[in-house]
Design a protein around this motif. Structure first.
Motif, PDB file in Angstrom:
ATOM      1  N   ILE A 190       1.149  -1.268  -0.297  1.00  0.00           N
ATOM      2  CA  ILE A 190       0.231  -0.332  -0.176  1.00  0.00           C
ATOM      3  C   ILE A 190       0.542   1.271   0.080  1.00  0.00           C
ATOM      4  O   ILE A 190       0.403   2.429  -1.021  1.00  0.00           O
ATOM      5  N   TYR A 191       1.767   1.359   0.500  1.00  0.00           N
ATOM      6  CA  TYR A 191       2.939   2.122   0.943  1.00  0.00           C
ATOM      7  C   TYR A 191       3.345   2.732  -0.406  1.00  0.00           C
ATOM      8  O   TYR A 191       3.703   4.030  -1.062  1.00  0.00           O
ATOM      9  N   LEU A 192       4.018   1.293  -1.275  1.00  0.00           N
ATOM     10  CA  LEU A 192       4.591   2.099  -2.436  1.00  0.00           C
ATOM     11  C   LEU A 192       3.594   2.490  -3.926  1.00  0.00           C
ATOM     12  O   LEU A 192       3.725   2.655  -4.342  1.00  0.00           O
ATOM     13  N   ASN A 193       2.479   1.753  -3.051  1.00  0.00           N
ATOM     14  CA  ASN A 193       1.050   2.647  -4.220  1.00  0.00           C
ATOM     15  C   ASN A 193       0.367   3.852  -4.160  1.00  0.00           C
ATOM     16  O   ASN A 193       0.118   4.308  -4.838  1.00  0.00           O
ATOM     17  N   ILE A 194       0.950   4.515  -2.369  1.00  0.00           N
ATOM     18  CA  ILE A 194       0.232   5.850  -2.108  1.00  0.00           C
ATOM     19  C   ILE A 194       1.098   6.646  -1.771  1.00  0.00           C
ATOM     20  O   ILE A 194       0.806   8.268  -1.753  1.00  0.00           O
ATOM     21  N   ALA A 195       2.577   6.582  -1.801  1.00  0.00           N
ATOM     22  CA  ALA A 195       3.449   7.665  -1.428  1.00  0.00           C
ATOM     23  C   ALA A 195       3.656   8.363  -2.481  1.00  0.00           C
ATOM     24  O   ALA A 195       3.869   8.086  -3.518  1.00  0.00           O
ATOM     25  N   GLU A 196       3.889  10.039  -2.330  1.00  0.00           N
ATOM     26  CA  GLU A 196       3.987  10.691  -3.161  1.00  0.00           C
ATOM     27  C   GLU A 196       5.110  10.620  -3.846  1.00  0.00           C
ATOM     28  O   GLU A 196       6.334  10.638  -3.346  1.00  0.00           O
TER      29      GLU A 196
END
Length: 271
Positions: A190-196
């Motif tokens: 999730i982090y790698l798909n929502i981080a700017e």
């Protein structure tokens, strides 16, 4: 004394006594006395209390909503609060979801090495790192980030950017909950798909890789993965596309850390 029949008829008679007001009304069934003083004065208070209760109920729902929604994020493609806000305000948003197993294995290693070296050990919050940040602040040293990847997922999904004691107080228990109900690999995905990861609305590794290198996040080399990790958490001021000396220095450090980082996720390819 005049007889009762001689009293002139009237629709209503307003009486005042001892600071109270009463209405005397002539009706077909006889006279009625309606007291409207203290009772009427209490009506605005009742309305105010009702509004306060409704607002508190709304606040409670908003506080509980992330905890109710999080278990459903075991699947799907969640978006961040910032992505939603930019979409509502008409700002550009580019995000192409990429499954964890399809990403270059170097990317997860580099990001964990740069952002949260104890990702596989803590339960959502790295209390040791947090204490160090508080100690540095008490000593007047420059504040550095103490947020784990799980905390950043909590912030990105449900909260807002910027430093705030209130936001941090909401973020900590939410990070513990996320770590409890979601697997580590899913949190990282999730982090790698929502981080700017770009200066103009690029979110997630795929959009960031396409912008910086013109290739998919699946094909990133160790150096490119480290460059993307080096621009976090501020891809507006730092660039992987045209890295400055600071970004290049950080990327070298993260490349060295990547192979040494402890792993609690499966890698479908690579070592």
């Amino acid at each position: 004394m005049a007889p009762a029949s001689s009293i002139p008829a009237c629709d209503g008679l307003r009486l005042k006594s001892a600071g109270k007001t009463a209405n005397y009304r002539q009706t077909s069934g006889g006279a009625g006395l309606i007291v409207t003083g203290a009772r009427a004065a209490s009506q605005p208070e009742t309305v105010v209390l009702r509004i306060i209760r409704i607002l508190l109920l709304i606040l409670l729902v908003l506080l509980l909503l992330p905890y109710l929604v999080t278990p459903f994020y075991r699947t799907g493609h969640p978006v961040s609060a910032l992505m939603a806000w930019r979409t509502l305000t008409g700002a550009p948003v580019t995000r192409h979801w990429i499954d964890f197993g399809a990403m270059s294995p170097y990317l997860a290693r580099s990001v964990v090495g740069s952002e949260d070296a104890h990702f596989c050990k803590h339960k959502g919050v790295d209390w040791g790192a947090l204490r160090e940040v508080l100690d540095d602040a008490e000593d007047g040293e420059v504040a550095r980030g103490g947020s784990t990847i799980t905390q950043q997922v909590a912030k990105n999904l449900f909260l807002w950017n910027g430093r705030s004691v209130i936001r941090k107080a909401l973020e900590l228990p939410l990070a513990l909950w996320i770590d409890l109900v979601l697997p580590k690999q899913r949190v990282l995905e999730i982090y790698l798909n929502i981080a700017e990861m770009g200066p103009s609305g690029q979110f997630g590794a795929e959009a960031g890789a396409q912008y910086a290198f013109g290739r998919s996040a699946a094909d990133l080399s160790p150096r490119e993965a480290a460059l993307l990790a080096a621009i976090l958490p501020n891809p507006v001021k730092r660039s992987a596309r045209k890295p400055g000396p600071g970004v290049r220095r950080l990327s070298g450090t993260y490349m060295a850390r990547a192979n040494a980082v402890a792993r609690c996720w499966r890698e479908n390819r690579g070592d």
